[in-house]
Scaffold this motif. Structure first.
Motif, short mmCIF file in Angstrom:
data_model
loop_
_atom_site.label_atom_id
_atom_site.label_comp_id
_atom_site.label_asym_id
_atom_site.label_seq_id
_atom_site.Cartn_x
_atom_site.Cartn_y
_atom_site.Cartn_z
N GLN A 1 37.10 33.65 53.83
CA GLN A 1 38.32 34.36 53.65
C GLN A 1 38.74 34.34 52.19
N ARG A 2 38.60 33.11 51.67
CA ARG A 2 38.96 32.95 50.30
C ARG A 2 38.03 33.74 49.40
N ALA A 3 36.73 33.70 49.88
CA ALA A 3 35.78 34.42 49.07
C ALA A 3 36.17 35.87 49.02
N LYS A 4 36.51 36.38 50.17
CA LYS A 4 36.94 37.72 50.25
C LYS A 4 38.15 37.96 49.36
N LEU A 5 39.00 37.00 49.48
CA LEU A 5 40.18 37.09 48.67
C LEU A 5 39.82 37.04 47.21
N LEU A 6 38.89 36.12 46.98
CA LEU A 6 38.46 35.96 45.61
C LEU A 6 37.83 37.22 45.12
N LEU A 7 36.97 37.76 46.01
CA LEU A 7 36.36 38.98 45.61
C LEU A 7 37.39 40.04 45.30
N GLU A 8 38.39 40.13 46.14
CA GLU A 8 39.45 41.01 45.90
C GLU A 8 40.18 40.74 44.62
N ASN A 9 40.33 39.34 44.52
CA ASN A 9 40.96 38.86 43.33
C ASN A 9 40.14 39.24 42.13
N SER A 10 38.82 38.87 42.32
CA SER A 10 37.95 39.12 41.17
C SER A 10 37.93 40.62 40.83
#
Lengths: 501, 740
Positions: free
Chosen positions: B693-702
């Motif tokens: 989830q975080r990764a996704k978020l991170l990806l989004e973030n990134s």
């Protein structure tokens, strides 16, 4: 002999023809005289009938016998009888004895002639009866006890003695004796010769020189007067026990010569050799033969260490001290039991040597010194010896010039000694005191049986008392002999002595 | 000299001869009775002179003493004495002549000697004087030669002649004297001869007289003795007759007396007999009547008996017939039986032959079978060999596979453990400890764990203790074997030492001699090896059993020490007895043991203090060791018998362990951990989801950031290039930075 003749003579007429008239008549005659036990049935009749008419009775006799209903074969001798007679007749040519039955032997022996030659009879016949007849025929006086009770022995001994007595050296053939030797050697035990003839000498040679110088001639002829040499004879006799010789000549009468009585040295030597070789000899006697010291010594030397010799008799000779010394030596080198030196010339030294030998001797039983001259020295020596001797029983000192000192010593001996049974002191000079001392000695003695004090100057009283003591001793000895259980030993000790003494 | 002697010698013989000759007729004429004759002969023999043989005399004497009759004895004695005296006197009388001649001879000799001496003296004197005269004459011859005057010479010659004549005369005188003497001697000799012949005559006379005398007296004495005997005999006869008569009379009187007595007695006896007879008659009658009655009764009885007898006879006849029949039957049966027996015999023979055949068959069969069996055994052995070979191979394979699998498993386990460790350290943040399991260490198949032999154990133990002793109080290595808990190593060792010392007899003597130079430990080792082989101890277990047995024994002993003391003593004695019976080897062992015990007893004290609690093996008396050993061996035998099967079982049992083992290997990671792991997984799953989830978020973030950055870069790029590097920093930093 006679009987046989008669029987044969009797038989002949009964069956023979008439032609032998003389014979038959003689036969009839003999039959009447001869012994008639064998035919008592016929002979009396015939004898009665015949005696009045000896010539005419022949026909009658013949007729009677022919018609005699009692005649039987019984009077015909048996065949054995005839055979025996024949044997007897021809015994000399054909001696048959051992093959026969004993009864027949007896018959033959009873009828044998004593004149048969010894060559036939000696070794074949042992029957005493035969030899008795032989002896009785030859000698009128016969002491068979002197020859051991055997007639045969007696016959041979006396026969041999005769031959020896008449044997003359040089002339008689020695074969006479040597031929007899094989026949008698088993039977002769004793030779007793009291004469030996010297060789015959031609009187012509002797007579002239006889008176002048016999001494020189005697020396010259001495070798020629030798007597018979006994050597061969003694060697041949295998059972010889006694030799009794006297070199003497008997019945010389007026032919007396000193030469006849010589006992030469050669005789002496040959005799010595002969007795030395004879190991069966028990008794040897040589008496009255002028045996002096040297000859005695020769003979005694040959007897030294002899195995069986028991008795030596040299009495009536000329033996002096040296000969006595020799005899003393012999005492301890033999088994001598009896020594006889009576009537010699033994003096004190000889007696002393004898005493020395006797002191420790255990064989000698009897000593005879009669008629010597030993005197007191010798007597004392003998008495000393008897104090230690335990064997001597008989002592003869008669005629020896003994006197009191010997008697005193002998009285001591009597008190000690227990073997002496007989003492002879006759013909001495014992004296009164000596007799008393001997009486004292006798009072302690219990064994002496004989004590001869005759003619010895002893007081009659003491002699009588000694006789009493002896009588007591004899009684005691007899009691001892009767009750042998207590004194067996003494009897056995005395037995042989008595028999010898 | 000799003739008297020889005659004297002959005398007794003659005497004897005569006496016997005289005696013989007298015996025949007087009295032919034998007894008297014998006596006479005896008396005659006794009357013989004393020198008769001792034997004869002794016999006589004996008989005499036996007789010992007063009168005859006296008479005999008297006559004996008389005769002895007579003989003695007679011989004396006879020998007197000899003695007289002897003394005469001695006197003659003495005289002769004296005369001889005188003669010799005279002769010597004469020789001397004549020699003197002769000398004188010869000297005068010399003188004469000097004379010249014839008258003188003639005168001298005359005187010489005179002298010579004188000398010759002297000599002749001497010769004539000597011849005179010789003549007198000759006369003397003749006289002597005559005298001697007279003497001999006298001697003969005396001897004859003596013989006559003696004979006469002998006869007289004989007559006297005979008479004495006769008288005595008469007396004896008379006295005996009297005695006899007296005795006869007495006998007659007695006879009469006896006769009367006998008559009286006979009468008495007759009377008595009569009385007796009457009495007996009466008695006889009564008895007769009584007996007749008895007879009647008995007759009656007899009749009865007869009847019974007839009855019995009939019965018996019947029985007899029955028996006969039976006998016949029995004979039939017997024959049958015989036949049967024959048959059976035949059968038996058949069977026997069959049996023999069969035996042969079976033997053959047996042989073939044994051959088969051998072959099979060989096959079986081969098979076994193959099997063993295969088993080995199998084992090897098995072991390899096992190892392989194990390795695999262990790899897996190691990975698991690694994972676990990572989990623990990285994820859980917990310290990780590696789990410790037995099977982890295990390498290879369990079943092939090697069963050590007893000797190996001992060796190890010895080595170990040696080290221990060196290090003194070093800690006991736990790795060392799995000894029974209560048994300490030391005690084991002591027991073994004890055993070693005590049972030396089990070791061969050769070995002992070889052992001498070795070191103590090696020595013990080899000894124990020998002992174990002798006792049959092979495995470790056996050894421990032994040790335990010792300890138990000791404990047992301690518990009942008080009671058993005496018993132990007895047992000791017994043991000692056994020991003695064991012989010299044992003695030797005992000696060594004694020496050893001395050394060890010193150590023992210290040791006991140190280890009080464990039961000390030193309490075991050396003497008990043998007993224990005996009991042990007896006990050990039982399990030993069934030893083969367990060996096979061991392989089978291993399988179970294997499964266990493998099971254990599977459960290396416990379930709790698995649960943990499950929980962790779920948590991590959740965490993963979060992260994703975080990764996704991170990806989004990134992506946002990238747009941002791009925007920024564009900005920065616009601003500066350096800032681009900073972009590489994680977003967290970026995050933080803004937070800061």
């Amino acid at each position: 002999m006679q009987e046989t003749v008669t029987t044969s003579a009797l038989l002949d007429p009964s069956h023979s023809s008439v032609s032998t008239q003389d014979k038959s008549s003689t036969g009839g005659h003999t039959s009447s005289t001869g012994p008639q036990p064998s035919k008592p049935s016929i002979t009396p009749v015939s004898a009665k009938s015949r005696n009045p008419h000896p010539g005419a009775n022949f026909h009658r006799m013949r007729r009677i016998i022919a018609e005699d209903p009692e005649w039987s074969l019984a009077i015909v001798p048996l065949l054995t009888e005839l055979c025996i007679q024949h044997i007897i007749r021809n015994f000399q040519n054909n001696p048959i004895l051992k093959q026969m039955l004993p009864e027949h032997q007896q018959k033959v022996l009873n009828h044998l002639s004593p004149d048969l030659p010894l060559a036939v009879t000696s070794n074949l016949i042992d029957n005493e009866n035969y030899w008795l007849r032989c002896c009785m025929q030859r000698w009128p006086v016969c002491h068979v006890a002197h020859h051991g009770g055997s007639w045969k022995r007696m016959f041979f001994e006396r026969h041999l003695e005769n031959l020896l007595k008449h044997f003359i050296p040089g002339t008689t053939d020695p074969a006479v004796i040597l031929d007899l030797l094989p026949l008698c050697r088993n039977y002769v035990r004793r030779v007793h010769v009291d004469q030996f003839l010297p060789p015959v000498q031609i009187p012509a040679q002797l007579r002239p020189g006889d008176q002048s110088d016999s001494g020189s001639e005697g020396e010259m002829e001495e070798p020629t007067v030798d007597h018979y040499q006994l050597g061969d004879l003694v060697a041949g006799l295998s059972h010889l026990e006694e030799l009794d010789l006297v070199y003497d000549v008997k019945d010389c009468g007026m032919n007396f010569e000193w030469n006849l009585f010589l006992f030469t040295y050669r005789d002496c030597h040959s005799l010595a050799a002969a007795i030395k070789a004879c190991h069966t000899l028990k008794i040897f006697k040589l008496t009255r033969s002028k045996v002096d010291d040297d000859k005695a010594r020769i003979i005694i030397r040959s007897l030294l260490d002899h195995p069986v010799l028991e008795e030596l008799d040299l009495s009536h000779n000329l033996i002096g001290d040296r000969g006595a010394r020799g005899a003393a030596k012999l005492l301890n080198h033999s088994r001598l039991r009896v020594l006889n030196l009576a009537n010699n010339q033994v003096r004190a030294p000889g007696a002393q040597s004898l005493a020395h030998a006797l002191a420790h001797n255990t064989n000698l039983i009897s000593l005879n010194l009669r008629l010597n001259c030993i005197e007191d020295e010798g007597g004392q020596a003998l008495a000393h010896a008897l104090q230690t001797n335990k064997c001597l029983t008989t002592l003869h000192l008669g005629g020896n010039e003994l006197s009191e000192p010997t008697a005193t010593l002998l009285s001591q001996v009597l008190a000690i000694n227990t073997t002496l049974t007989s003492i002879n002191l006759s013909c001495n000079h014992i004296g009164l005191d000596g007799g008393k001392q001997l009486l004292e000695g006798m009072s302690d003695n219990k064994t002496l049986l004989e004590f001869d004090l005759r003619l010895s100057d002893v007081a009659q009283e003491s002699e009588y008392l000694i006789g009493q003591a002896l009588y007591a001793n004899r009684e005691a000895a007899r009691q001892r002999a009767l009750n042998p259980s207590h004194f067996m030993s003494t009897i056995t000790a005395n037995g042989p002595e008595n028999s010898v003494g | 000299m000799n003739p008297p002697g020889s005659l004297a010698g002959l005398d007794p013989n003659l005497d004897e001869h005569l006496s016997t000759q005289i005696l013989a007729p007298s015996v025949h004429s007087d009295n032919p009775q034998e007894r008297i004759q014998a006596r006479r002969l005896r008396i005659a023999a006794r009357l013989e002179p004393r020198r008769r043989e001792a034997l004869g005399e002794y016999l006589d004497g004996k008989k005499e003493s036996e007789e010992d009759q007063s009168k005859s004895y006296k008479q005999k004695e008297e006559s004996r004495l008389k005769l002895a005296k007579l003989l003695l006197c007679g011989t004396e009388l006879v020998t007197n002549i000899q003695v007289a001649i002897d003394i005469r001879e001695i006197h003659r000799r003495v005289e002769e000697e004296e005369i001889k001496r005188q003669r010799i003296e005279k002769l010597e004197n004469e020789v001397k004087t004549s020699q003197d005269k002769f000398d004188e004459i010869t000297s005068k011859w010399e003188e004469g030669k000097q004379k010249r005057i014839p008258q003188e010479l003639w005168e001298m010659l005359n005187t010489q002649q005179l002298h010579c004549a004188g000398l010759l005369e002297d000599k002749n005188k001497l010769i004539s004297e000597l011849q005179q003497e010789l003549k007198t001697k000759d006369d003397q000799y003749v006289k002597d001869l005559k005298k001697q012949s007279d003497d001999i005559c006298l001697l003969l006379e005396r001897m004859e007289e003596q013989v006559k005398n003696v004979m006469k007296t002998f006869r007289e004495e004989l007559y006297n003795i005979e008479k004495a005997f006769e008288v005595e005999r008469q007396e004896l006869l008379a006295s005996n007759k009297k005695k006899w008569e007296r005795a006869l009379q007495a006998h007659n009187a007695k006879e009469l007396e006896y006769l009367t007595n006998r008559m009286k007695k006979v009468e008495d006896y007759e009377k008595q007999l009569n009385r007796q007879r009457i009495w007996d008659c009466e008695e006889y009658n009564t008895i007769k009547i009584k007996l007749e009655q008895d007879v009647q009764i008995l007759e009656q009885q007899l009749q009865q008996r007869k009847a019974i007898y007839q009855l019995n006879q009939e019965k018996l006849e019947y029985n007899l017939q029955v028996l006969k029949k039976r006998d016949e039957e029995s004979t039939v049966i017997k024959s049958q039986q015989k036949r049967k027996i024959n048959r059976l015999h035949d059968i038996l023979n058949n069977l026997r032959s069959k049996y023999a055949k069969q035996i042969k068959q079976f033997q053959e069969e047996n042989q073939s079978l044994t051959l088969d069996y051998k072959r099979l055994v060989l096959q079986f052995k081969e098979l076994q060999k193959a099997m063993r070979h295969f088993a080995l191979i199998d084992d090897e394979k098995f072991r390899e596979i096992w190892l392989m699998n194990e390795e695999e498993a262990k790899d897996l386990i190691a990975r698991a453990f690694d994972v676990d460790r990572i989990i623990h350290t990285h994820h859980l943040g917990l310290p990780w400890t590696a789990p410790d399991f037995w099977f982890l260490k295990n390498v290879g198949p369990i079943s092939q764990q090697p069963q050590k032999s007893a000797t190996q154990i001992v060796e190890e133990m010895l080595m170990h203790t040696e080290e221990e002793e060196a290090e003194e109080a070093a800690s006991e290595p736990e790795s060392y074997l799995d000894l029974p808990k209560q048994v300490s190593e030391k005690t084991t060792k002591k027991i073994l030492m004890l055993l070693c010392d005590e049972s030396g007899f089990l070791i061969e003597s050769k070995l002992l001699s070889l052992l001498l130079p070795l070191e103590q430990n090696e020595c013990y080792l080899l000894r124990l090896d020998a002992i174990f082989s002798a006792l049959g101890i092979e495995s470790e277990d056996d050894l421990y059993k032994l040790v335990n047995f010792f300890l138990k024994y000791r404990a047992h002993r301690l518990s009942s020490s008080l009671q058993i003391k005496s018993c132990s003593q007895a047992s000791m004695e017994k043991a000692s007895m056994e020991e003695t019976s064991m012989g010299s080897e044992l003695e030797l062992a005992e000696q060594t043991e004694m020496e050893g015990a001395k050394e060890e007893s010193l150590v023992e004290g210290e040791k006991e203090e140190e280890e009080e609690t464990p039961p000390s093996p030193w309490d075991i008396h050396p003497n008990d060791v043998l007993k224990i050993l005996e009991a042990f061996v007896m006990g050990l035998k039982k399990p030993r018998d069934s030893r083969a099967p367990p060996r096979v079982q061991k392989n089978m049992r291993n399988n179970s362990k294997d499964s266990e083992y493998w099971q254990a290997l599977t459960t290396v990671i416990p379930s709790s951990k698995q649960n943990l792991w499950d929980a962790l997984y779920t948590a991590l799953e959740k965490y993963h989801i979060v992260l994703t989830q975080r990764a996704k978020l991170l990806l989004e973030n990134s992506s946002l950031e990238q747009r941002n950055t791009e925007l920024q870069a564009l900005l920065q790029q616009y601003l500066n290039s350096k800032i681009n590097s900073e972009l590489q920093v994680p977003p967290t930093q970026v995050l933080r930075v803004p937070t800061k």
